[in-house]
Scaffold this motif. Structure first.
Motif, PDB file in Angstrom:
ATOM      1  N   VAL A 264     -14.199   0.786   5.332  1.00 51.62           N
ATOM      2  CA  VAL A 264     -13.823  -0.193   6.344  1.00 51.62           C
ATOM      3  C   VAL A 264     -14.975  -1.186   6.505  1.00 51.62           C
ATOM      4  CG1 VAL A 264     -13.088  -0.546   8.724  1.00 51.62           C
ATOM      5  CG2 VAL A 264     -12.379   1.519   7.491  1.00 51.62           C
ATOM      6  N   MET A 265     -14.610  -2.503   6.615  1.00 47.21           N
ATOM      7  CA  MET A 265     -15.619  -3.539   6.739  1.00 47.21           C
ATOM      8  C   MET A 265     -15.331  -4.400   7.956  1.00 47.21           C
ATOM      9  SD  MET A 265     -15.932  -4.727   2.732  1.00 47.21           S
ATOM     10  CE  MET A 265     -17.160  -5.956   3.172  1.00 47.21           C
ATOM     11  N   VAL A 266     -16.371  -5.006   8.494  1.00 46.85           N
ATOM     12  CA  VAL A 266     -16.220  -5.933   9.619  1.00 46.85           C
ATOM     13  C   VAL A 266     -15.377  -7.127   9.170  1.00 46.85           C
ATOM     14  CG1 VAL A 266     -17.441  -7.479  11.196  1.00 46.85           C
ATOM     15  CG2 VAL A 266     -18.400  -5.230  10.662  1.00 46.85           C
ATOM     16  N   GLY A 267     -14.429  -7.513  10.003  1.00 46.84           N
ATOM     17  CA  GLY A 267     -13.540  -8.619   9.667  1.00 46.84           C
ATOM     18  C   GLY A 267     -12.198  -8.179   9.116  1.00 46.84           C
ATOM     19  N   ASP A 268     -12.054  -6.903   8.756  1.00 51.51           N
ATOM     20  CA  ASP A 268     -10.759  -6.417   8.279  1.00 51.51           C
ATOM     21  C   ASP A 268      -9.735  -6.462   9.410  1.00 51.51           C
ATOM     22  OD1 ASP A 268     -11.870  -5.947   5.822  1.00 51.51           O
ATOM     23  OD2 ASP A 268     -12.107  -3.767   6.127  1.00 51.51           O
ATOM     24  N   LEU A 269      -8.480  -6.830   9.024  1.00 50.16           N
ATOM     25  CA  LEU A 269      -7.380  -6.749   9.987  1.00 50.16           C
ATOM     26  C   LEU A 269      -6.744  -5.382   9.878  1.00 50.16           C
ATOM     27  CD1 LEU A 269      -5.520 -10.193   9.701  1.00 50.16           C
ATOM     28  CD2 LEU A 269      -7.261  -9.490  11.355  1.00 50.16           C
ATOM     29  N   LEU A 270      -6.511  -4.741  11.028  1.00 55.44           N
ATOM     30  CA  LEU A 270      -5.804  -3.464  11.051  1.00 55.44           C
ATOM     31  C   LEU A 270      -4.313  -3.762  11.117  1.00 55.44           C
ATOM     32  CD1 LEU A 270      -5.923  -0.365  11.190  1.00 55.44           C
ATOM     33  CD2 LEU A 270      -5.957  -0.565  13.699  1.00 55.44           C
ATOM     34  N   ARG A 271      -3.611  -3.521  10.007  1.00 57.23           N
ATOM     35  CA  ARG A 271      -2.184  -3.835   9.942  1.00 57.23           C
ATOM     36  C   ARG A 271      -1.307  -2.654  10.332  1.00 57.23           C
ATOM     37  NH1 ARG A 271      -0.824  -8.265   7.029  1.00 57.23           N
ATOM     38  NH2 ARG A 271       1.145  -7.871   8.119  1.00 57.23           N
TER      39      ARG A 271
ATOM     40  N   PHE B 297       3.561  -5.585   2.883  1.00 57.08           N
ATOM     41  CA  PHE B 297       3.058  -6.228   4.094  1.00 57.08           C
ATOM     42  C   PHE B 297       2.949  -7.738   3.855  1.00 57.08           C
ATOM     43  CE2 PHE B 297       1.691  -1.887   4.511  1.00 57.08           C
ATOM     44  CZ  PHE B 297       1.788  -1.607   5.865  1.00 57.08           C
ATOM     45  N   GLN B 298       3.481  -8.505   4.781  1.00 56.98           N
ATOM     46  CA  GLN B 298       3.360  -9.947   4.677  1.00 56.98           C
ATOM     47  C   GLN B 298       1.927 -10.350   5.016  1.00 56.98           C
ATOM     48  OE1 GLN B 298       5.838 -11.814   3.625  1.00 56.98           O
ATOM     49  NE2 GLN B 298       4.762 -13.768   3.771  1.00 56.98           N
ATOM     50  N   PRO B 299       1.233 -11.075   4.114  1.00 61.03           N
ATOM     51  CA  PRO B 299      -0.166 -11.440   4.399  1.00 61.03           C
ATOM     52  C   PRO B 299      -0.268 -12.366   5.611  1.00 61.03           C
ATOM     53  CG  PRO B 299       0.651 -12.606   2.470  1.00 61.03           C
ATOM     54  CD  PRO B 299       1.701 -11.600   2.812  1.00 61.03           C
ATOM     55  N   ARG B 300      -1.301 -12.145   6.396  1.00 61.48           N
ATOM     56  CA  ARG B 300      -1.529 -12.961   7.588  1.00 61.48           C
ATOM     57  C   ARG B 300      -2.756 -13.855   7.455  1.00 61.48           C
ATOM     58  NH1 ARG B 300      -0.713 -10.436  13.319  1.00 61.48           N
ATOM     59  NH2 ARG B 300      -0.434 -12.686  13.593  1.00 61.48           N
ATOM     60  N   ILE B 301      -3.674 -13.511   6.590  1.00 65.49           N
ATOM     61  CA  ILE B 301      -4.865 -14.330   6.393  1.00 65.49           C
ATOM     62  C   ILE B 301      -4.543 -15.437   5.402  1.00 65.49           C
ATOM     63  CG2 ILE B 301      -7.252 -14.354   5.605  1.00 65.49           C
ATOM     64  CD1 ILE B 301      -7.495 -11.467   6.461  1.00 65.49           C
ATOM     65  N   LYS B 302      -4.739 -16.662   5.830  1.00 59.80           N
ATOM     66  CA  LYS B 302      -4.477 -17.821   4.991  1.00 59.80           C
ATOM     67  C   LYS B 302      -5.770 -18.573   4.754  1.00 59.80           C
ATOM     68  CE  LYS B 302      -0.001 -17.112   5.062  1.00 59.80           C
ATOM     69  NZ  LYS B 302       0.766 -16.734   3.872  1.00 59.80           N
ATOM     70  N   ALA B 303      -5.820 -19.257   3.602  1.00 52.76           N
ATOM     71  CA  ALA B 303      -6.973 -20.091   3.258  1.00 52.76           C
ATOM     72  C   ALA B 303      -6.478 -21.473   2.897  1.00 52.76           C
ATOM     73  CB  ALA B 303      -7.758 -19.491   2.089  1.00 52.76           C
ATOM     74  N   SER B 304      -7.208 -22.485   3.275  1.00 52.49           N
ATOM     75  CA  SER B 304      -6.836 -23.869   2.983  1.00 52.49           C
ATOM     76  C   SER B 304      -7.264 -24.231   1.564  1.00 52.49           C
ATOM     77  CB  SER B 304      -7.499 -24.831   3.981  1.00 52.49           C
ATOM     78  OG  SER B 304      -7.051 -24.562   5.296  1.00 52.49           O
ATOM     79  N   THR B 305      -6.354 -24.881   0.842  1.00 56.76           N
ATOM     80  CA  THR B 305      -6.640 -25.321  -0.522  1.00 56.76           C
ATOM     81  C   THR B 305      -7.092 -26.777  -0.516  1.00 56.76           C
ATOM     82  OG1 THR B 305      -4.322 -25.919  -0.850  1.00 56.76           O
ATOM     83  CG2 THR B 305      -4.976 -23.694  -1.469  1.00 56.76           C
TER      84      THR B 305
ATOM     85  N   ALA C  54       0.849  -1.195   0.000  1.00 56.12           N
ATOM     86  CA  ALA C  54       0.000   0.000   0.000  1.00 56.12           C
ATOM     87  C   ALA C  54       0.880   1.239   0.000  1.00 56.12           C
ATOM     88  CB  ALA C  54      -0.919   0.002   1.215  1.00 56.12           C
ATOM     89  N   ILE C  55       0.384   2.290  -0.616  1.00 57.65           N
ATOM     90  CA  ILE C  55       1.098   3.560  -0.642  1.00 57.65           C
ATOM     91  C   ILE C  55       0.609   4.398   0.540  1.00 57.65           C
ATOM     92  CG2 ILE C  55       1.559   5.648  -1.961  1.00 57.65           C
ATOM     93  CD1 ILE C  55       1.122   4.049  -4.499  1.00 57.65           C
TER      94      ILE C  55
END
Length: 276
Positions: A201-208, A143-151, A125-126
């Motif tokens: 801003v939405m519910v569930g967003d992570l504040l990084r 930013f290193q992503p923190r949300i992961k999803a299982s494949t 992000a800028i």
């Protein structure tokens, strides 16, 4: 001479005739009477001529066979031209294959670079960055992503995106600690028609990350020499929330109220696209 003597003489003549004269005539006719016989010489000459003709014919036939087996200069030139054309075709095919391989490798490199560029744009992000001289510049930060999803194969992959928004105070959001990600701050509620909702801003967003204001004492050199205490200066910088205590994060978000310029607060959010 009586009849008996005549008959004996006649018999002797017949015997001599049959034994001597007839074979001699046959031999003479065949040309084998003697070397002085002209028939012998003619027979030898004819025989030699026939042998010479046979040898000459055999040599001519052998020469014809040799001539037919050895290629002509024109045939040799055509063969060399065909070999040269074949060699040129092979060289052309090799060069074409080499160029195709280079194009394929370049395409693979370009694809990889594009994927990396897309990934960086996805997870960056800028935002305003405070420099050492007190100035602020807009820079792209990763930013290193923190949300992961299982494949399907059981491995984890990122399914989120990083975004930066600006929201005026009061933000109109409620933050809380994430129950699944240690050290993560999540948006638990967004007030309808609030500044946060208006900013996306939405519910569930992570504040990084967010902007935070800090007050420091600025002391000019002449005040240091005079023993002065200096004057307060408010600086605004980006504050990373990863792994920070919840109380510290809340203090950083609230510090935007003391911004002397009353600028909107910057919020860096990570959003799970699967939940959209």
């Amino acid at each position: 001479m009586n009849i008996r003597s005549f008959n004996v003489a006649r018999l002797i003549i017949l015997v001599v005739y049959h034994l001597v004269l007839i074979p001699t005539r046959n031999v003479v006719g065949s040309g084998f009477v003697g070397p002085n016989n002209p028939g012998v010489k003619l027979q030898h000459q004819t025989h030699n001529q026939r042998r010479i003709r046979r040898v000459t014919q055999q040599n001519a036939s052998s020469s014809n066979n040799n001539d037919s087996s050895s290629p002509s200069p024109e045939s040799t030139a055509n063969t060399l031209r065909e070999k040269a054309d074949q060699l040129r075709r092979e060289v052309t095919q090799f060069e074409d294959g080499k160029r195709d391989k280079e194009r394929s490798d370049q395409l693979a490199r370009d694809t990889l670079l594009e994927e990396k560029r897309d990934e960086r744009l996805r997870y960056s992000a800028i935002i305003p960055i405070l420099k050492g001289d007190g100035s602020t510049e807009m820079e792209r930060v990763d930013f290193q992503p923190r949300i992961k999803a299982s494949t399907l194969d059981g491995t984890a992959s990122s399914s989120s995106v990083i975004m930066a928004v600006q929201a005026a105070l009061p933000l109109g959001i409620i933050l809380g600690e994430d129950e699944t990600l240690p050290g993560a701050i999540r948006v638990d509620e967004v007030i309808e028609d609030g500044n946060g909702a208006a900013s996306g801003v939405m519910v569930g967003d992570l504040l990084r990350a967010c902007t935070a204001c800090q007050v420091t004492m600025e002391m000019p050199t002449w005040q240091i020499m005079a023993g002065g205490i200096g004057r307060p200066k408010t600086s605004r910088m980006m504050f990373s929330t990863d792994g920070r205590p919840f109380e510290e994060v809340m203090e950083a978000v609230g510090s935007n109220r003391i911004d002397p310029e009353k600028r909107p607060a910057w919020l860096v959010l990570e959003r799970n696209e699967e939940s959209d």
